[in-house]
Design a protein around this motif. Structure first.
Motif, PDB file in Angstrom:
ATOM      1  N   GLN A  51     -16.103  44.362  32.455  1.00  0.00           N
ATOM      2  CA  GLN A  51     -14.730  43.941  32.228  1.00  0.00           C
ATOM      3  C   GLN A  51     -13.837  44.535  33.295  1.00  0.00           C
ATOM      4  O   GLN A  51     -13.979  45.708  33.651  1.00  0.00           O
ATOM      5  N   THR A  52     -12.947  43.729  33.805  1.00  0.00           N
ATOM      6  CA  THR A  52     -11.964  44.181  34.778  1.00  0.00           C
ATOM      7  C   THR A  52     -10.581  44.081  34.146  1.00  0.00           C
ATOM      8  O   THR A  52     -10.233  43.057  33.559  1.00  0.00           O
ATOM      9  N   VAL A  53      -9.815  45.159  34.242  1.00  0.00           N
ATOM     10  CA  VAL A  53      -8.432  45.170  33.762  1.00  0.00           C
ATOM     11  C   VAL A  53      -7.541  45.372  34.979  1.00  0.00           C
ATOM     12  O   VAL A  53      -7.710  46.343  35.727  1.00  0.00           O
ATOM     13  N   ALA A  54      -6.614  44.454  35.172  1.00  0.00           N
ATOM     14  CA  ALA A  54      -5.684  44.532  36.297  1.00  0.00           C
ATOM     15  C   ALA A  54      -4.270  44.744  35.759  1.00  0.00           C
ATOM     16  O   ALA A  54      -3.813  44.002  34.882  1.00  0.00           O
ATOM     17  N   PHE A  55      -3.609  45.768  36.257  1.00  0.00           N
ATOM     18  CA  PHE A  55      -2.215  46.062  35.923  1.00  0.00           C
ATOM     19  C   PHE A  55      -1.381  45.504  37.067  1.00  0.00           C
ATOM     20  O   PHE A  55      -1.422  46.023  38.185  1.00  0.00           O
ATOM     21  N   MET A  56      -0.653  44.390  36.822  1.00  0.00           N
ATOM     22  CA  MET A  56      -0.005  43.659  37.909  1.00  0.00           C
ATOM     23  C   MET A  56       1.484  43.493  37.666  1.00  0.00           C
ATOM     24  O   MET A  56       1.962  43.512  36.523  1.00  0.00           O
ATOM     25  N   LYS A  57       2.196  43.305  38.781  1.00  0.00           N
ATOM     26  CA  LYS A  57       3.616  43.012  38.750  1.00  0.00           C
ATOM     27  C   LYS A  57       3.863  41.744  39.537  1.00  0.00           C
ATOM     28  O   LYS A  57       3.243  41.514  40.586  1.00  0.00           O
ATOM     29  N   PHE A  58       4.792  40.914  39.042  1.00  0.00           N
ATOM     30  CA  PHE A  58       5.111  39.650  39.689  1.00  0.00           C
ATOM     31  C   PHE A  58       6.622  39.579  39.871  1.00  0.00           C
ATOM     32  O   PHE A  58       7.391  39.796  38.928  1.00  0.00           O
ATOM     33  N   LEU A 102       5.113  38.656  30.532  1.00  0.00           N
ATOM     34  CA  LEU A 102       5.490  39.806  31.345  1.00  0.00           C
ATOM     35  C   LEU A 102       6.636  40.578  30.703  1.00  0.00           C
ATOM     36  O   LEU A 102       7.480  40.005  30.003  1.00  0.00           O
ATOM     37  N   ASP A 103       6.662  41.885  30.942  1.00  0.00           N
ATOM     38  CA  ASP A 103       7.723  42.712  30.368  1.00  0.00           C
ATOM     39  C   ASP A 103       8.970  42.655  31.243  1.00  0.00           C
ATOM     40  O   ASP A 103       9.058  41.853  32.183  1.00  0.00           O
ATOM     41  N   ALA A 104       9.941  43.520  30.940  1.00  0.00           N
ATOM     42  CA  ALA A 104      11.213  43.500  31.665  1.00  0.00           C
ATOM     43  C   ALA A 104      11.055  43.856  33.135  1.00  0.00           C
ATOM     44  O   ALA A 104      11.950  43.579  33.948  1.00  0.00           O
ATOM     45  N   TYR A 105       9.920  44.479  33.484  1.00  0.00           N
ATOM     46  CA  TYR A 105       9.673  44.864  34.873  1.00  0.00           C
ATOM     47  C   TYR A 105       8.776  43.858  35.587  1.00  0.00           C
ATOM     48  O   TYR A 105       8.356  44.091  36.721  1.00  0.00           O
ATOM     49  N   GLY A 106       8.471  42.737  34.921  1.00  0.00           N
ATOM     50  CA  GLY A 106       7.599  41.728  35.516  1.00  0.00           C
ATOM     51  C   GLY A 106       6.139  42.136  35.527  1.00  0.00           C
ATOM     52  O   GLY A 106       5.352  41.601  36.306  1.00  0.00           O
ATOM     53  N   ARG A 107       5.772  43.093  34.665  1.00  0.00           N
ATOM     54  CA  ARG A 107       4.406  43.601  34.669  1.00  0.00           C
ATOM     55  C   ARG A 107       3.636  43.131  33.443  1.00  0.00           C
ATOM     56  O   ARG A 107       4.204  42.805  32.397  1.00  0.00           O
ATOM     57  N   GLY A 108       2.301  43.156  33.587  1.00  0.00           N
ATOM     58  CA  GLY A 108       1.435  42.834  32.468  1.00  0.00           C
ATOM     59  C   GLY A 108       0.011  43.261  32.766  1.00  0.00           C
ATOM     60  O   GLY A 108      -0.349  43.550  33.924  1.00  0.00           O
ATOM     61  N   PHE A 109      -0.822  43.332  31.722  1.00  0.00           N
ATOM     62  CA  PHE A 109      -2.231  43.676  31.859  1.00  0.00           C
ATOM     63  C   PHE A 109      -3.058  42.394  31.756  1.00  0.00           C
ATOM     64  O   PHE A 109      -2.911  41.624  30.801  1.00  0.00           O
ATOM     65  N   LEU A 110      -3.928  42.178  32.740  1.00  0.00           N
ATOM     66  CA  LEU A 110      -4.773  40.992  32.796  1.00  0.00           C
ATOM     67  C   LEU A 110      -6.226  41.412  32.625  1.00  0.00           C
ATOM     68  O   LEU A 110      -6.668  42.385  33.243  1.00  0.00           O
ATOM     69  N   PHE A 111      -6.963  40.663  31.807  1.00  0.00           N
ATOM     70  CA  PHE A 111      -8.344  41.010  31.468  1.00  0.00           C
ATOM     71  C   PHE A 111      -9.294  39.933  31.987  1.00  0.00           C
ATOM     72  O   PHE A 111      -9.081  38.738  31.744  1.00  0.00           O
ATOM     73  N   PHE A 112     -10.355  40.375  32.648  1.00  0.00           N
ATOM     74  CA  PHE A 112     -11.354  39.457  33.170  1.00  0.00           C
ATOM     75  C   PHE A 112     -12.730  39.935  32.734  1.00  0.00           C
ATOM     76  O   PHE A 112     -13.207  40.962  33.205  1.00  0.00           O
ATOM     77  N   SER A 113     -13.335  39.193  31.810  1.00  0.00           N
ATOM     78  CA  SER A 113     -14.635  39.589  31.278  1.00  0.00           C
ATOM     79  C   SER A 113     -15.768  38.765  31.852  1.00  0.00           C
ATOM     80  O   SER A 113     -16.884  38.775  31.340  1.00  0.00           O
ATOM     81  N   GLU A 114     -15.490  38.019  32.918  1.00  0.00           N
ATOM     82  CA  GLU A 114     -16.520  37.288  33.642  1.00  0.00           C
ATOM     83  C   GLU A 114     -16.441  37.664  35.111  1.00  0.00           C
ATOM     84  O   GLU A 114     -15.429  38.168  35.590  1.00  0.00           O
ATOM     85  N   ARG A 115     -17.513  37.409  35.815  1.00  0.00           N
ATOM     86  CA  ARG A 115     -17.531  37.600  37.255  1.00  0.00           C
ATOM     87  C   ARG A 115     -17.326  36.245  37.928  1.00  0.00           C
ATOM     88  O   ARG A 115     -17.819  35.226  37.430  1.00  0.00           O
ATOM     89  N   GLN A 156       5.850  37.343  44.697  1.00  0.00           N
ATOM     90  CA  GLN A 156       5.155  38.524  45.198  1.00  0.00           C
ATOM     91  C   GLN A 156       4.134  38.944  44.142  1.00  0.00           C
ATOM     92  O   GLN A 156       4.485  39.174  42.985  1.00  0.00           O
ATOM     93  N   PHE A 157       2.864  39.022  44.550  1.00  0.00           N
ATOM     94  CA  PHE A 157       1.790  39.445  43.654  1.00  0.00           C
ATOM     95  C   PHE A 157       1.461  40.902  43.978  1.00  0.00           C
ATOM     96  O   PHE A 157       0.951  41.202  45.062  1.00  0.00           O
ATOM     97  N   ILE A 158       1.767  41.802  43.056  1.00  0.00           N
ATOM     98  CA  ILE A 158       1.618  43.239  43.311  1.00  0.00           C
ATOM     99  C   ILE A 158       0.593  43.818  42.344  1.00  0.00           C
ATOM    100  O   ILE A 158       0.761  43.743  41.124  1.00  0.00           O
ATOM    101  N   LEU A 159      -0.473  44.377  42.890  1.00  0.00           N
ATOM    102  CA  LEU A 159      -1.482  45.043  42.068  1.00  0.00           C
ATOM    103  C   LEU A 159      -1.080  46.504  41.909  1.00  0.00           C
ATOM    104  O   LEU A 159      -1.127  47.284  42.858  1.00  0.00           O
ATOM    105  N   GLU A 160      -0.683  46.901  40.699  1.00  0.00           N
ATOM    106  CA  GLU A 160      -0.309  48.285  40.439  1.00  0.00           C
ATOM    107  C   GLU A 160      -1.545  49.167  40.295  1.00  0.00           C
ATOM    108  O   GLU A 160      -1.608  50.284  40.805  1.00  0.00           O
ATOM    109  N   ASP A 161      -2.559  48.682  39.576  1.00  0.00           N
ATOM    110  CA  ASP A 161      -3.793  49.450  39.381  1.00  0.00           C
ATOM    111  C   ASP A 161      -4.873  48.510  38.865  1.00  0.00           C
ATOM    112  O   ASP A 161      -4.583  47.406  38.377  1.00  0.00           O
ATOM    113  N   LEU A 162      -6.118  48.968  38.991  1.00  0.00           N
ATOM    114  CA  LEU A 162      -7.249  48.144  38.561  1.00  0.00           C
ATOM    115  C   LEU A 162      -8.378  49.046  38.092  1.00  0.00           C
ATOM    116  O   LEU A 162      -8.664  50.072  38.702  1.00  0.00           O
ATOM    117  N   ALA A 163      -9.012  48.661  36.990  1.00  0.00           N
ATOM    118  CA  ALA A 163     -10.192  49.361  36.485  1.00  0.00           C
ATOM    119  C   ALA A 163     -11.284  48.337  36.242  1.00  0.00           C
ATOM    120  O   ALA A 163     -11.042  47.296  35.609  1.00  0.00           O
TER     121      ALA A 163
END
Length: 573
Positions: A51-58, A102-115, A156-163
């Motif tokens: 599973q990949t979790v991406a913390f992103m801002k738009f 997305l929240d007030a900062y344009g951020r959200g957590f995205l989940f990818f359980s496939e490759r 603007q696609f901004i990757l804040e963090d990724l696990a």
């Protein structure tokens, strides 16, 4: 160098046509390599245990976040070329598209359980498409190796963090902070392994550890326990703080059975020991803890959350509860875990108030001798003197030590803590103030120790309560962090954290942890210190449009003691 340049010129002159798939001979090396790479991509795509979790801002081109916007995302799984239908969580083999608001900062957590190839569509709060992007999801993906394949639109696609979790740990339905030992932090994760219904499923437990609170590079599966919900009951684990005996990390574990749904009625338990050798094997099996049959680890209601467990000069301290009574009896165990001393009869540790007794246990090292110290009286607050029992590691002799505030109406507001070679307590002195106590005569036959005259500069708390305010101290590098709370069973909602970087000469209060993405601090072990900084660990659930999935987060302080602006995603190997 000349050969390399000539080779590059030849490749350029052929316009790199030798790399076109249609021109490759499958029987030659490059053709074989291309086939292998294709197989690897398919194998990677078939791996649904990741599973990949991406913390992103738009944001728009000016940097204004798309507050309350909608992101739709999905993965094209290259292993599925036969039209397998999608389903909510991949039950059919393919996972349906998810959405996040997305929240007030344009951020959200995205989940990818496939490759495969992840595709993202961004809509503003008016539901108008403002951008599209894609990137490849693969095992081993990190924030450092991440890159966008395509981007389009005014976004603007901004990757804040990724696990990127290479196993099922990314879907853990339970995260519990256990504490630190030997410079490592430990978490307990429980992963569902079979599911029939919401009242019938099984799970597997793991203990993971980290040297910095962000990258958990060691994972050990707990073997020999049966974690399940079935037929109106459930079995689950309660786990102590870690201890390190020089070669192994030791945990006291209770496998308990209770009626379901929670909170259920206690039925039975097994007292267990879980060892993780310093080599950190992938699995380790529990062994029975040989204490009295009517002595059970923990209390049936899981309180207190700070369970006293210490490794003390070749011995272990546990505090089992005896049933059907509610008596808690501190007990010393040998290196082989056999009982050596009932610490109530032979040591006189008072545990009438569990919330007080649990934090009163301290290991004190004075003049090269280690002592186990605990509360000797059931009453503590608003008294000028308190007494503790102190057991030395050499002959196991114990004696009473009296701590005195020195009068003048000054009274105790916490037990005595041992920090950086000093004894520390909170006292009521026109407010709650931190003081140190000398250690010169600590080893005497029955000494009275009076506070040092000068308080710890800046250690003045506005919290007040009849419970002891100082709940725990976390130290690393040259920093000591004092956790104060007006609750006996949690840290939130009213808490303060003081920081000292000069060996307790002075202290200053840390700002409150930023509220964004947080959850209440229910366990003092959620706060740990590494490399001179403090980190806070917790989990939340991120919505996916049809439900939610877990997010594991940690937030760290900076060098100046302030909290970092954003949390980090916990990474697990």
């Amino acid at each position: 160098m000349k050969k390399i340049l000539i080779t590059l010129l030849i490749l350029l002159s052929f316009q790199c046509r030798i790399f076109k798939p249609s021109d490759l001979d499958p029987s030659q090396d490059l053709g074989t390599l291309q086939t292998l790479l294709r197989y690897l991509a398919l194998i990677d795509a078939f791996n649904t245990y990741s599973q990949t979790v991406a913390f992103m801002k738009f944001a728009d081109p000016n940097g204004t976040p798309y507050a309350s916007g909608i992101v739709e995302y999905s993965v094209f799984n290259e292993a599925d070329e036969n039209g397998v239908p999608v389903s909510s969580y991949g039950e059919s083999g393919n996972i349906q598209p998810y959405t996040v608001t997305l929240d007030a900062y344009g951020r959200g957590f995205l989940f990818f359980s496939e490759r495969g190839i992840a595709k993202i569509t961004v809509k503003n709060s008016g539901n108008t498409v403002v951008g599209n992007a894609s990137f490849r999801v693969y095992n081993g993906l990190t924030k450092q190796s991440f890159f966008w394949l395509t981007q389009s639109g005014s976004t603007q696609f901004i990757l804040e963090d990724l696990a990127n979790y290479r196993n099922r740990l990314g879907s853990s339905n339970l995260l519990t902070s256990l504490g630190s030992a030997n410079g490592r932090q430990f978490l307990y994760l429980q992963v569902q392994t079979s599911y029939t219904s919401s009242t019938q499923y099984s799970s597997t437990g793991y203990i993971i550890s980290s040297a910095d609170g962000e990258y958990y590079d060691q994972v050990t599966k707990i073997e020999g326990v049966n974690l399940k919900v079935d037929s109106g009951y459930e079995t689950f684990l309660k786990i102590s703080k870690p201890m390190f005996n020089g070669s192994e990390y030791i945990f006291f574990v209770s496998e308990e059975r209770a009626t379901y749904p929670a909170p259920g009625t206690y039925q039975s338990n097994r007292n267990l020991i879980f060892k993780i050798p310093q080599s950190f094997p992938n699995t380790s099996e529990v062994i029975n803890l040989p204490i009295a049959s009517n002595a059970n680890l923990y209390r049936p209601d899981a309180f207190p959350w700070i369970y006293p467990a210490f490794y003390f000069s070749g011995r272990y301290l546990v505090t089992p509860t005896y049933y059907t009574e509610t008596e808690t009896r501190p007990t010393l165990l040998n290196e082989n875990f056999a009982v050596t001393q009932d610490a109530v009869l032979g040591f006189s540790c008072m545990m009438a108030d569990s919330s007080l007794g649990a934090i009163s246990y301290q290991l004190v090292n004075v003049g090269g001798t280690e002592y186990l110290q605990c509360q000797n009286t059931s009453s503590l607050m608003n008294t000028q003197t308190i007494q503790v029992r102190s057991l030395d590691s050499v002959g196991l002799s114990n004696r009473i030590i009296t701590f005195d505030t020195g009068g003048g109406g000054i009274t105790f507001q916490s037990p005595i803590f041992y920090v950086r070679g000093k004894l520390v307590a909170l006292l009521n002195n026109s407010g709650t103030v931190g003081y140190t106590f000398p250690t010169d005569n600590y080893g005497g036959s029955s000494p009275t120790i009076t506070r040092n005259s000068s308080p710890i500069t800046g250690f003045n708390s506005g919290l007040s309560n009849s419970n002891p305010l100082l709940r725990s101290v976390k130290s690393s590098g040259n920093s000591d962090y004092f956790l104060l709370s007006d609750s006996a069973t949690s840290i939130s909602p009213n808490y303060q954290i003081f920081r000292s970087t000069d060996s307790l000469t002075s202290a200053s209060v840390l700002p409150t942890i930023p509220p964004e993405y947080n959850s209440p601090i229910s366990n003092a072990e959620q706060l740990q210190s590494a490399n001179g900084k403090l980190n806070y660990t917790w989990s939340i659930y991120g919505p996916i449009g049809i439900g939610s999935l877990p997010v594991f987060l940690t937030r760290h302080t900076s060098d100046d003691g302030n909290w970092e602006a954003l949390p980090r995603l916990i990474k697990i190997r």
